[in-house]
Scaffold this motif. Structure first.
Motif: not given
Length: 615
Positions: A201-228
């Motif tokens: 289970l933990n191996k699955v969770n880690y691989a998933n966290r790494v996989a979503v990281n680039p998409h989370m960075r993009k989502r966070d960038y868009v969030s910053r654009v709307f509040y900065l």
């Protein structure tokens, strides 16, 4: 470049082959935490031991004693006395527990975070710019910084789990050995099965966290654009941009959801096995049947002991489960710590404090067959550049966008090293000079300069300063600001040099206009009193009058210094001693303003296109 590629490879292969063992990674955090807050860490261990120790005395020995009193008709006073002792002990241990939970946690945990973050910030200020150009390394960099506090939290949780599990195993294990040793077998089988499931289970969770990281960075960038506020005007003037960003946010969100969906079924199944399938069936089902048989049929176990044994199986199972979770959780945390340690262990190519001393005074700066590209597979940005600049010479570098002007300046400043060729200063290869000393000789105004959330004086000096230090250096700072054309604005600021820049942290702060901010950025170069001045689009945000005043100020401030101008506005460059025109990374024209106009080449074409603004 080779060094960079090796670093990237090491960073990206960390998942398959960790740099260090799980144990060494936990020891790394223990040393950091214990060095920072030793008493907190000692109490953290004690608190875990105390918690389970009191539970054993109360829930095992205490309840067993009371039940035995009832089962064997002992006097009620004996049970009452024991209950009173347990209550008194609980009252005494609640006091330090309250201090720990509601006081020390809030006081000392931030210190642990800060200790790790300070190491990371210091390293971030030293890593080569190559690293920022490498998406794989930069992803790992962002992940390690964002996970640093969580890594400490997970480590503290692991410590707590370990001590609690050991305490329960020691106390309850002895109780089982003395009362019913066979019962341990039921819990042990459950432990093995849970360990295997938790690891998967933990191996699955880690691989998933790494996989979503680039998409989370993009989502966070868009969030910053709307509040900065930096983007507020553009978004209101160009609503379609906001709509497009919303679509990109949705796409990133959909990508994250898709990654979660890929492992959802496996996660649900493994979580079910971990929480219910293993424990409920083996322990709650089979073991209670076994105890009832021994107590009611065989009469080999007292009813009071049977109750305590079954009651305690939950704690023993929980302890075994914590042990089963320790390995996978430690392994999961270790993978994040690997990235943190890899980031901290990165050795920059440019060592700030290593190299030869830089000779005093302005010296000749020479480029010999310099070529550069940002990656081994990327395009060549600069191609075979050879240039010699005499001390005190004023050089203008012009060209259309993408010609390589800013990259050339970065090489001159030794923010990068050439892919091939060499750069020398005072007759010495700059790669042999101490970078820190070399950088002190260069005053620069970047095209993408930044204002910092500090007072005006600190934004000029670019250093943390006390009130006394600012007052002592006020004449020099004021002179630099005046030379950059900031004199009128300075006179009208409420706190003069002590005025807070930006209102983000101080309501009394001031948000400067683009032109005013650029003047502050220019004043940094004047204050530094360096031998080499580099002006990358120094007048891009200035009006014509301010630009004229700046050019006049530059004549005075830059007297006797070697100066490089980069500008699309040729009014800034026409008075240079020499003009270098770049196109596609090569020098295509070189000479004075009048000489280049006489040749009627690319420079003349650019000048004629802008000439109406100056005539």
């Amino acid at each position: 470049m080779k060094n960079k590629m090796k670093t990237t490879t090491a960073g990206t292969t960390a998942n398959s082959k960790p740099r260090s063992t799980v144990l060494k990674n936990q020891i790394f955090l223990w040393k950091l935490c214990f060095k920072t807050c030793p008493l907190y860490m000692i109490y953290h261990l004690y608190d875990a031991f105390r918690y389970q120790g009191v539970i054993f005395l109360e829930h095992v020995l205490g309840i067993r004693y009371v039940l035995r009193c009832a089962e064997f008709h002992e006097p009620f006073s004996k049970a009452l006395f024991y209950i009173g002792m347990i209550l008194l002990m609980n009252i005494l241990q609640i006091i330090p527990d309250g201090f720990f939970i509601y006081g020390w946690q809030f006081k000392y945990k931030p210190r642990l975070y800060r200790a790790l973050k300070e190491q990371m910030f210091q390293k971030a200020s030293k890593i080569d710019l190559y690293c920022y150009d490498d998406p794989a390394y930069y992803n790992d960099f962002v992940l390690s910084v964002s996970e640093s506090e969580a890594a400490i939290d997970r480590f503290l949780e692991l410590l707590n789990m370990t001590v609690q599990a050991i305490t329960v195993l020691f106390t309850t294990g002895i109780f089982y050995l003395m009362t019913d040793p066979i019962g341990i077998a039921f819990v042990f089988v459950s432990f093995i099965m849970r360990f295997v499931v938790s690891k998967k289970l933990n191996k699955v969770n880690y691989a998933n966290r790494v996989a979503v990281n680039p998409h989370m960075r993009k989502r966070d960038y868009v969030s910053r654009v709307f509040y900065l506020k930096d983007f507020a005007k553009e978004l209101r003037l160009h609503p379609n941009t906001g709509t497009q960003l919303e679509e990109e946010f949705a796409q990133a969100d959909d990508a994250i959801i898709a990654e979660h969906k890929k492992v959802a079924g496996k996660r649900i199944w493994l979580q079910f096995l971990k929480d219910y399938g293993v424990g409920d069936f083996l322990i709650d089902g089979l073991y209670i049947t076994y105890l009832v048989y021994k107590a009611a049929v065989l009469h080999t176990v007292n009813y009071s002991d049977a109750v305590i044994l079954f009651n305690r199986t939950g704690s023993l199972r929980g302890s075994m489960s914590r042990f089963a979770d320790l390995g996978p959780k430690a392994h999961e945390n270790s993978m994040f710590i690997d990235k943190i340690r890899a980031f901290l262990a990165y050795e920059p190519r440019l060592k700030d404090d290593e190299g030869n001393a830089v000779p005093e005074g302005a010296g000749e700066l020479s480029l010999s067959h310099v070529s550069f590209k940002y990656s081994e597979t990327g395009r060549t940005v600069l191609d075979d550049i050879s240039l010699t600049v005499k001390p005190g010479e004023h050089i203008a570098i012009v060209g259309y966008n993408g010609a390589g002007k800013t990259t050339l300046i970065k090489l001159l400043m030794r923010l990068y090293d050439p892919t091939s060729g060499s750069i020398s200063y005072h007759g010495q290869n700059v790669s042999t000079l101490c970078p820190r000393e070399y950088h002190k000789r260069i005053g620069v105004v970047f095209q993408d300069y930044q204002m910092f959330g500090a007072n005006l004086a600190e934004n000029v000096v670019m250093d943390d300063m006390t009130k006394e230090e600012i007052e002592a250096k006020a004449p020099e700072i004021t002179k630099a600001l005046n030379s950059a054309g900031f004199e009128h604005k300075l006179q009208h600021l409420p706190d003069r040099l002590f005025t807070q820049v930006t209102t983000e942290f101080d309501k009394k702060g001031v948000d400067f206009s683009g032109g005013e901010s650029q003047k502050v950025a220019i004043s940094r170069a004047f204050y530094k009193n360096a031998d080499i001045l580099i002006m990358d689009e120094p007048s891009s945000a200035l009006d014509p009058i301010a630009e004229y005043e700046l050019n006049k100020a530059m004549e005075t401030a830059a007297k006797g210094k070697t100066v490089f101008y980069i500008s699309h506005r040729l009014s800034t460059t026409r008075d240079a001693d020499r003009i270098i025109m770049l196109e596609r990374g090569r020098i295509i024209e070189e000479g004075t303003h009048s000489e280049l106009l006489a040749r009627n080449g690319k420079y003349a074409e650019m000048w004629n296109a802008q000439a109406g603004k100056y005539n």
